[in-house]
Design a protein around this motif. Sequence first.
Motif, mmCIF file in Angstrom:
data_model
loop_
_atom_site.group_PDB
_atom_site.id
_atom_site.type_symbol
_atom_site.label_atom_id
_atom_site.label_comp_id
_atom_site.label_asym_id
_atom_site.label_seq_id
_atom_site.Cartn_x
_atom_site.Cartn_y
_atom_site.Cartn_z
ATOM 1 N N ASP A 243 -4.476 5.680 -4.046
ATOM 2 C CA ASP A 243 -3.690 4.875 -3.108
ATOM 3 C C ASP A 243 -4.490 3.682 -2.594
ATOM 4 O O ASP A 243 -3.954 2.578 -2.443
ATOM 5 N N VAL A 244 -5.756 3.899 -2.332
ATOM 6 C CA VAL A 244 -6.614 2.801 -1.870
ATOM 7 C C VAL A 244 -6.735 1.736 -2.956
ATOM 8 O O VAL A 244 -6.648 0.531 -2.688
ATOM 9 N N ALA A 245 -6.924 2.174 -4.195
ATOM 10 C CA ALA A 245 -7.061 1.231 -5.300
ATOM 11 C C ALA A 245 -5.810 0.382 -5.455
ATOM 12 O O ALA A 245 -5.892 -0.837 -5.709
ATOM 13 N N ALA B 32 0.861 -1.189 0.000
ATOM 14 C CA ALA B 32 0.000 0.000 0.000
ATOM 15 C C ALA B 32 0.890 1.228 0.000
ATOM 16 O O ALA B 32 1.873 1.280 0.741
ATOM 17 N N PRO B 33 0.573 2.226 -0.806
ATOM 18 C CA PRO B 33 1.329 3.485 -0.759
ATOM 19 C C PRO B 33 1.195 4.126 0.625
ATOM 20 O O PRO B 33 0.241 3.849 1.371
ATOM 21 N N GLN B 34 2.142 4.967 0.961
ATOM 22 C CA GLN B 34 2.125 5.598 2.283
ATOM 23 C C GLN B 34 0.818 6.348 2.555
ATOM 24 O O GLN B 34 0.343 6.395 3.688
ATOM 25 N N GLY B 35 0.233 6.920 1.502
ATOM 26 C CA GLY B 35 -1.013 7.649 1.695
ATOM 27 C C GLY B 35 -2.152 6.802 2.192
ATOM 28 O O GLY B 35 -3.108 7.312 2.799
ATOM 29 N N ALA B 36 -2.082 5.490 1.966
ATOM 30 C CA ALA B 36 -3.152 4.583 2.391
ATOM 31 C C ALA B 36 -3.162 4.351 3.895
ATOM 32 O O ALA B 36 -4.114 3.769 4.432
ATOM 33 N N PHE B 37 -2.125 4.820 4.587
ATOM 34 C CA PHE B 37 -2.062 4.655 6.033
ATOM 35 C C PHE B 37 -2.573 5.884 6.780
ATOM 36 O O PHE B 37 -2.291 6.067 7.962
ATOM 37 N N ASP B 38 -3.329 6.711 6.068
ATOM 38 C CA ASP B 38 -4.076 7.819 6.679
ATOM 39 C C ASP B 38 -5.521 7.624 6.235
ATOM 40 O O ASP B 38 -5.911 8.035 5.151
ATOM 41 N N PHE B 39 -6.328 6.999 7.066
ATOM 42 C CA PHE B 39 -7.627 6.503 6.632
ATOM 43 C C PHE B 39 -8.519 7.597 6.061
ATOM 44 O O PHE B 39 -9.117 7.440 5.000
ATOM 45 N N LEU B 40 -8.631 8.709 6.737
ATOM 46 C CA LEU B 40 -9.558 9.760 6.316
ATOM 47 C C LEU B 40 -9.033 10.574 5.137
ATOM 48 O O LEU B 40 -9.822 11.100 4.354
ATOM 49 N N ALA B 41 -7.734 10.655 5.001
ATOM 50 C CA ALA B 41 -7.158 11.510 3.953
ATOM 51 C C ALA B 41 -6.726 10.740 2.710
ATOM 52 O O ALA B 41 -6.414 11.345 1.693
#
Length: 256
Positions: free
Chosen positions: A112-114, A98-107
């Motif tokens: 990144d989720v895909a 998962a990209p680092q951005g996926a570890f900030d649930f709301l943002a």
Amino acid sequence: MALLSGKRLLVTGVLKDSSIAFHVARLAQQEGATVVLSSFGRTMKITQAIARRLPETAPVVELDVTDTSHLEALPGLLREQLGEDAALDGLVHSIGFAPQGAFDFLAAPWEDVATALHVSAYSLKSLSVACRELLHPGSSVVGLTFDASFAWPVYDWMGVAKAAFESTARYLARDLGPEGVRVNLVSAGPVRTTAAGSIPGFSQFEDTWEQRAPLGWDVGDPEPTARAVCALLSDWFPATTGEIVHVDGGVHAMGA
């Protein structure tokens, strides 16, 4: 007779000799299996080097599970290594990203989720279907998960991806079961692996897991998990599919 005598296995996700997948490959060879590893891109050379640390150097085939052309070529690459008439007795899915951005649930942005869902969940289906023509009654697909029954600290969209991964395994068990192919998962406690190192705040799991585990837990020891994977690859679970075997020291069964 050894537990996996004569078995032919594809093991994905070997990046370091500390990885669970490496120890699955090692134990499988020690138990009589022929093992092929997969890797891709810049990590190919790393996996090839690590493959030489196994009891027997394992061949490495190129596979990016998000690349349709790689998936289509996989059966041919495996036949080159195992023989034209060879079947595949076992498949180990040890892939997650998962990209680092996926570890900030709301943002987290959808992009990144895909990526997390594609690599960490959908790939179980795409990899199994790619190998389908080589699988046979008695073959076993085993994946590695981190218990998706809860919302964990810091895990965020990777936790959602693991929930999708676990659901994917159940649907695969349904659809591949009539062909005699078993699909099961091993839910491991936290182990210091390359994947774990990419999760910000992963030390939160390390600091508390041993305290909560009735059997205790060693975050530096991947072997208990690897043994469970090898057991599920063997013929000793002929009527088990759609199952999640917990190898976590018992944490999953404890309350707060």
